[in-house]
Scaffold this motif. Structure first.
Motif, PDB file in Angstrom:
ATOM      1  N   VAL A 325      -8.157  85.828  63.846  1.00 27.85           N
ATOM      2  CA  VAL A 325      -7.280  86.507  64.797  1.00 27.85           C
ATOM      3  C   VAL A 325      -5.825  86.067  64.600  1.00 27.85           C
ATOM      4  CG1 VAL A 325      -6.723  86.720  67.249  1.00 27.85           C
ATOM      5  CG2 VAL A 325      -9.094  86.898  66.491  1.00 27.85           C
ATOM      6  N   THR A 326      -5.627  84.771  64.383  1.00 26.58           N
ATOM      7  CA  THR A 326      -4.270  84.263  64.170  1.00 26.58           C
ATOM      8  C   THR A 326      -3.675  84.825  62.888  1.00 26.58           C
ATOM      9  OG1 THR A 326      -4.833  82.197  65.329  1.00 26.58           O
ATOM     10  CG2 THR A 326      -2.870  82.178  63.943  1.00 26.58           C
ATOM     11  N   ALA A 327      -4.492  84.908  61.833  1.00 24.84           N
ATOM     12  CA  ALA A 327      -3.998  85.455  60.563  1.00 24.84           C
ATOM     13  C   ALA A 327      -3.545  86.901  60.738  1.00 24.84           C
ATOM     14  CB  ALA A 327      -5.085  85.355  59.502  1.00 24.84           C
ATOM     15  N   ASP A 328      -4.320  87.695  61.469  1.00 21.41           N
ATOM     16  CA  ASP A 328      -3.950  89.095  61.680  1.00 21.41           C
ATOM     17  C   ASP A 328      -2.686  89.210  62.535  1.00 21.41           C
ATOM     18  OD1 ASP A 328      -6.127  89.831  60.207  1.00 21.41           O
ATOM     19  OD2 ASP A 328      -7.391  90.366  61.912  1.00 21.41           O
ATOM     20  N   ALA A 329      -2.569  88.331  63.531  1.00 27.55           N
ATOM     21  CA  ALA A 329      -1.428  88.411  64.445  1.00 27.55           C
ATOM     22  C   ALA A 329      -0.131  87.926  63.811  1.00 27.55           C
ATOM     23  CB  ALA A 329      -1.722  87.608  65.708  1.00 27.55           C
ATOM     24  N   THR A 330      -0.231  87.023  62.841  1.00 26.21           N
ATOM     25  CA  THR A 330       0.972  86.405  62.264  1.00 26.21           C
ATOM     26  C   THR A 330       1.272  86.924  60.864  1.00 26.21           C
ATOM     27  OG1 THR A 330      -0.338  84.542  61.436  1.00 26.21           O
ATOM     28  CG2 THR A 330       0.674  84.294  63.607  1.00 26.21           C
ATOM     29  N   ALA A 331       0.727  88.090  60.523  1.00 23.80           N
ATOM     30  CA  ALA A 331       0.932  88.625  59.173  1.00 23.80           C
ATOM     31  C   ALA A 331       2.409  88.840  58.863  1.00 23.80           C
ATOM     32  CB  ALA A 331       0.162  89.933  59.017  1.00 23.80           C
ATOM     33  N   ARG A 332       3.237  88.982  59.897  1.00 21.40           N
ATOM     34  CA  ARG A 332       4.668  89.217  59.682  1.00 21.40           C
ATOM     35  C   ARG A 332       5.448  87.935  59.355  1.00 21.40           C
ATOM     36  NH1 ARG A 332       3.128  91.855  64.411  1.00 21.40           N
ATOM     37  NH2 ARG A 332       3.291  94.136  64.436  1.00 21.40           N
ATOM     38  N   ILE A 333       4.853  86.780  59.555  1.00 20.20           N
ATOM     39  CA  ILE A 333       5.543  85.513  59.302  1.00 20.20           C
ATOM     40  C   ILE A 333       5.498  85.209  57.802  1.00 20.20           C
ATOM     41  CG2 ILE A 333       5.559  83.032  59.761  1.00 20.20           C
ATOM     42  CD1 ILE A 333       4.306  83.560  62.438  1.00 20.20           C
ATOM     43  N   PRO A 334       6.628  85.028  57.146  1.00 20.09           N
ATOM     44  CA  PRO A 334       6.636  84.798  55.691  1.00 20.09           C
ATOM     45  C   PRO A 334       5.799  83.597  55.248  1.00 20.09           C
ATOM     46  CG  PRO A 334       8.850  85.308  56.481  1.00 20.09           C
ATOM     47  CD  PRO A 334       7.992  85.149  57.695  1.00 20.09           C
ATOM     48  N   SER A 335       5.837  82.512  56.038  1.00 22.48           N
ATOM     49  CA  SER A 335       5.137  81.280  55.639  1.00 22.48           C
ATOM     50  C   SER A 335       3.771  81.149  56.311  1.00 22.48           C
ATOM     51  CB  SER A 335       5.989  80.053  56.000  1.00 22.48           C
ATOM     52  OG  SER A 335       7.256  80.108  55.391  1.00 22.48           O
ATOM     53  N   ALA A 336       3.226  82.247  56.831  1.00 21.97           N
ATOM     54  CA  ALA A 336       1.989  82.171  57.615  1.00 21.97           C
ATOM     55  C   ALA A 336       0.833  81.579  56.810  1.00 21.97           C
ATOM     56  CB  ALA A 336       1.614  83.554  58.137  1.00 21.97           C
ATOM     57  N   GLU A 337       0.663  82.010  55.563  1.00 24.40           N
ATOM     58  CA  GLU A 337      -0.476  81.537  54.782  1.00 24.40           C
ATOM     59  C   GLU A 337      -0.353  80.046  54.466  1.00 24.40           C
ATOM     60  OE1 GLU A 337      -3.979  81.129  53.332  1.00 24.40           O
ATOM     61  OE2 GLU A 337      -3.309  82.989  54.300  1.00 24.40           O
ATOM     62  N   ARG A 338       0.849  79.585  54.198  1.00 27.68           N
ATOM     63  CA  ARG A 338       1.047  78.155  53.947  1.00 27.68           C
ATOM     64  C   ARG A 338       0.726  77.337  55.194  1.00 27.68           C
ATOM     65  NH1 ARG A 338       6.825  76.901  52.253  1.00 27.68           N
ATOM     66  NH2 ARG A 338       5.942  74.787  52.237  1.00 27.68           N
ATOM     67  N   ILE A 339       1.173  77.820  56.332  1.00 26.81           N
ATOM     68  CA  ILE A 339       0.886  77.101  57.577  1.00 26.81           C
ATOM     69  C   ILE A 339      -0.611  77.125  57.868  1.00 26.81           C
ATOM     70  CG2 ILE A 339       1.383  76.954  60.039  1.00 26.81           C
ATOM     71  CD1 ILE A 339       4.003  78.450  59.503  1.00 26.81           C
ATOM     72  N   ALA A 340      -1.245  78.272  57.633  1.00 28.25           N
ATOM     73  CA  ALA A 340      -2.682  78.390  57.884  1.00 28.25           C
ATOM     74  C   ALA A 340      -3.471  77.413  57.027  1.00 28.25           C
ATOM     75  CB  ALA A 340      -3.144  79.821  57.618  1.00 28.25           C
ATOM     76  N   GLU A 341      -3.096  77.277  55.765  1.00 24.90           N
ATOM     77  CA  GLU A 341      -3.794  76.344  54.882  1.00 24.90           C
ATOM     78  C   GLU A 341      -3.595  74.906  55.351  1.00 24.90           C
ATOM     79  OE1 GLU A 341      -6.263  74.970  51.994  1.00 24.90           O
ATOM     80  OE2 GLU A 341      -5.948  77.033  52.670  1.00 24.90           O
ATOM     81  N   MET A 342      -2.394  74.592  55.802  1.00 25.16           N
ATOM     82  CA  MET A 342      -2.127  73.257  56.337  1.00 25.16           C
ATOM     83  C   MET A 342      -3.000  72.986  57.565  1.00 25.16           C
ATOM     84  SD  MET A 342      -0.421  71.884  59.198  1.00 25.16           S
ATOM     85  CE  MET A 342       0.755  73.168  59.613  1.00 25.16           C
ATOM     86  N   VAL A 343      -3.130  73.966  58.454  1.00 29.66           N
ATOM     87  CA  VAL A 343      -3.942  73.797  59.656  1.00 29.66           C
ATOM     88  C   VAL A 343      -5.402  73.578  59.288  1.00 29.66           C
ATOM     89  CG1 VAL A 343      -4.846  74.999  61.687  1.00 29.66           C
ATOM     90  CG2 VAL A 343      -2.396  75.077  61.171  1.00 29.66           C
ATOM     91  N   ARG A 344      -5.915  74.347  58.327  1.00 27.48           N
ATOM     92  CA  ARG A 344      -7.313  74.194  57.917  1.00 27.48           C
ATOM     93  C   ARG A 344      -7.559  72.808  57.339  1.00 27.48           C
ATOM     94  NH1 ARG A 344      -6.855  79.882  56.574  1.00 27.48           N
ATOM     95  NH2 ARG A 344      -5.941  79.377  54.544  1.00 27.48           N
ATOM     96  N   ARG A 345      -6.630  72.327  56.548  1.00 29.41           N
ATOM     97  CA  ARG A 345      -6.810  70.992  55.968  1.00 29.41           C
ATOM     98  C   ARG A 345      -6.752  69.901  57.027  1.00 29.41           C
ATOM     99  NH1 ARG A 345      -3.141  71.443  50.404  1.00 29.41           N
ATOM    100  NH2 ARG A 345      -4.542  72.890  49.294  1.00 29.41           N
TER     101      ARG A 345
END
Length: 465
Positions: A325-345
């Motif tokens: 849900v967060t990934a879909d909601a934050t698709a407009r954020i340029p660094s979203a995927e980098r932040i998401a990977e950091m959160v998962r780790r």
């Protein structure tokens, strides 16, 4: 009799008489040093006596969780910084935009109370009741074990002095544990970036919060602009809080699984006795380190390992939904995927304080299968859409299980059939319920729909279980 003529047993007897008789003077280190002749560790007894004396004077019963709160707040508030007006404005704006984006990614409604930034101390005060609930079984186990060990070390002729002091002895062990819990929670307040960062529902129901002091440092390490990091964290926190507010049964479901696991923990009395015999009086911190490291907790049983696996699957199911849900909601954020990977780790590894918490209560609150669970929720979303996906949180029986994480195809097929209006294929539970409603024995066998009426070559296979 002169003081120098008294035996260690007589010294200890006098200490206990003074203590249990209401004496409130300072404990004499010189007297305690002589206890080594009785094979009673002076450092441990000095710490125990100090706590015991305080508990006796206060007349408290049980475990003093106030000590945990005092210790945690002392650590959390060491920097003396609060939330600045600029941080509050930035976080409020991030939450406002996150709410709008999140409403596009999920049909689960907004919170009734506005989210807010909080300090580390505010996080401690808001979450400590849940930490207390989770740690209480272990605290009681340590208190009981300490009482048993101290009683075993006391000479037979002095056992009478300890009678009636069991409540106070338990308070000592509980107080030592509470102090360590406060230390760990205080350190954890420096690591977490939001109320739901640990994965379990720590904040009061329906409340969301972030800690600007912590995610500002995190952003600097990642070289990500503060506004992007704040927006991502705010979105993830809102998704977590919205889910627990929508599925009101989920909070109790998670907490009960954690406490069920914790109730199976018993302190290793042999390890505690060994610790007592090898204490170095010049190292009074050894007991603290032993409690915090988990040295006193025995290896998990098979039943506990099974309970831990169930809990990990539950946390992964929750975190996986939040992740998608967060990934879909934050698709407009340029660094979203980098932040998401950091959160998962961070969630998979945990920080130093979270690892210390795992040692303290024998439990690691980490969703080891979060990636697989996220893949399951993505498959469900792609197949049946947001509304049908979120409807799986309406009732406990609908929530995906471990088998669905392993292979989402069966879950997707069921949801697609339901979306088409097809009748679901009845399972064993459906068959048993139908027989019960028909007035038949629900345990009796019967031909399921689609099975042949021809005689079976193995009639014994249909015997009632």
């Amino acid at each position: 009799m002169a003081d120098e003529d008294r035996t260690p047993e007589e010294e200890f007897q006098e200490l206990l008489r003074n203590l249990l008789g209401g004496g409130a003077g300072e404990l004499d280190p010189e007297q305690l040093s002589q206890l080594s002749g009785m094979q009673i560790d002076p450092a441990m007894m000095q710490q125990v006596m100090r706590h015991l004396q305080g508990a006796f004077a206060a007349g408290d019963e049980g475990i003093s969780w106030d000590m945990a709160k005092t210790q945690a707040l002392h650590i959390a508030n060491q920097d003396g910084l609060g939330v600045t007006s600029g941080q509050r404005t930035d976080v409020d704006q991030a939450f406002s935009l996150a709410n709008l984006w999140l409403s596009e990614a999920t049909g689960i409604s907004q919170l009734s109370s506005p989210p807010a930034p909080i300090t580390r101390g505010g996080w401690v005060e808001a979450t400590l009741p849940v930490w207390q609930e989770l740690a209480d079984p272990v605290a009681n186990s340590i208190a009981d074990a300490l009482t048993e060990t101290l009683s075993a070390q006391t000479p037979a002729e002095m056992q009478g002095l300890l009678q009636g002091a069991g409540r106070l002895m338990r308070t000592v062990g509980g107080s030592l544990f509470a102090t360590q819990l406060g230390h760990v929670v205080g350190e954890l307040s420096k690591e977490v970036v939001s109320g739901g960062d640990v994965g379990i529902p720590l904040m009061p129901d329906g409340q969301a919060a972030v800690l600007p002091q912590n995610f500002a440092t995190l952003g600097a390490e990642l070289e990500i602009p503060d506004d992007q990091l704040a927006l991502y964290i705010a979105t993830r926190e809102l998704a977590h809080a919205r889910l627990f507010r929508h599925a009101r049964w989920l909070r109790l479901h998670v907490i009960s699984q954690v406490t069920d696991f914790a109730r199976g923990i018993h302190v290793d009395t042999d390890a505690l006795e060994d610790l007592a015999t090898r204490f170095d009086p010049s190292e009074p911190e050894e007991l603290r380190r032993a409690i915090e490291s988990g040295e006193l907790l025995p290896t998990r049983s098979d039943a506990q390992n099974a309970a831990l696996e169930r809990l990990e699957n539950l946390l992964a199911t929750i975190e996986g939904w939040v992740d998608v849900v967060t990934a879909d909601a934050t698709a407009r954020i340029p660094s979203a995927e980098r932040i998401a990977e950091m959160v998962r780790r961070r969630r998979a590894v945990g920080g130093p304080a979270e690892r210390a918490l795992g040692s303290l209560v024998g439990l690691e609150l980490r969703p080891r299968r979060m990636r697989e669970a996220a893949a399951m929720w993505r498959a469900v979303t792609d197949a049946v859409g947001v509304a049908a996906r979120d409807a799986l949180w309406d009732y406990p029986d609908l929530m995906p299980g471990a088998d669905d994480i392993d292979d989402p195809s069966a879950l997707v097929a069921r949801l697609e059939a339901r979306a088409r209006g097809d009748e679901p294929v009845p399972d064993e539970f459906d068959d048993a319920l139908a027989r019960l409603l028909a007035g038949e024995d629900p345990s009796a066998g019967g031909d399921a729909p689609g099975e042949s009426d021809e005689p079976d070559d193995h009639p014994d296979d249909h015997r009632p279980v």
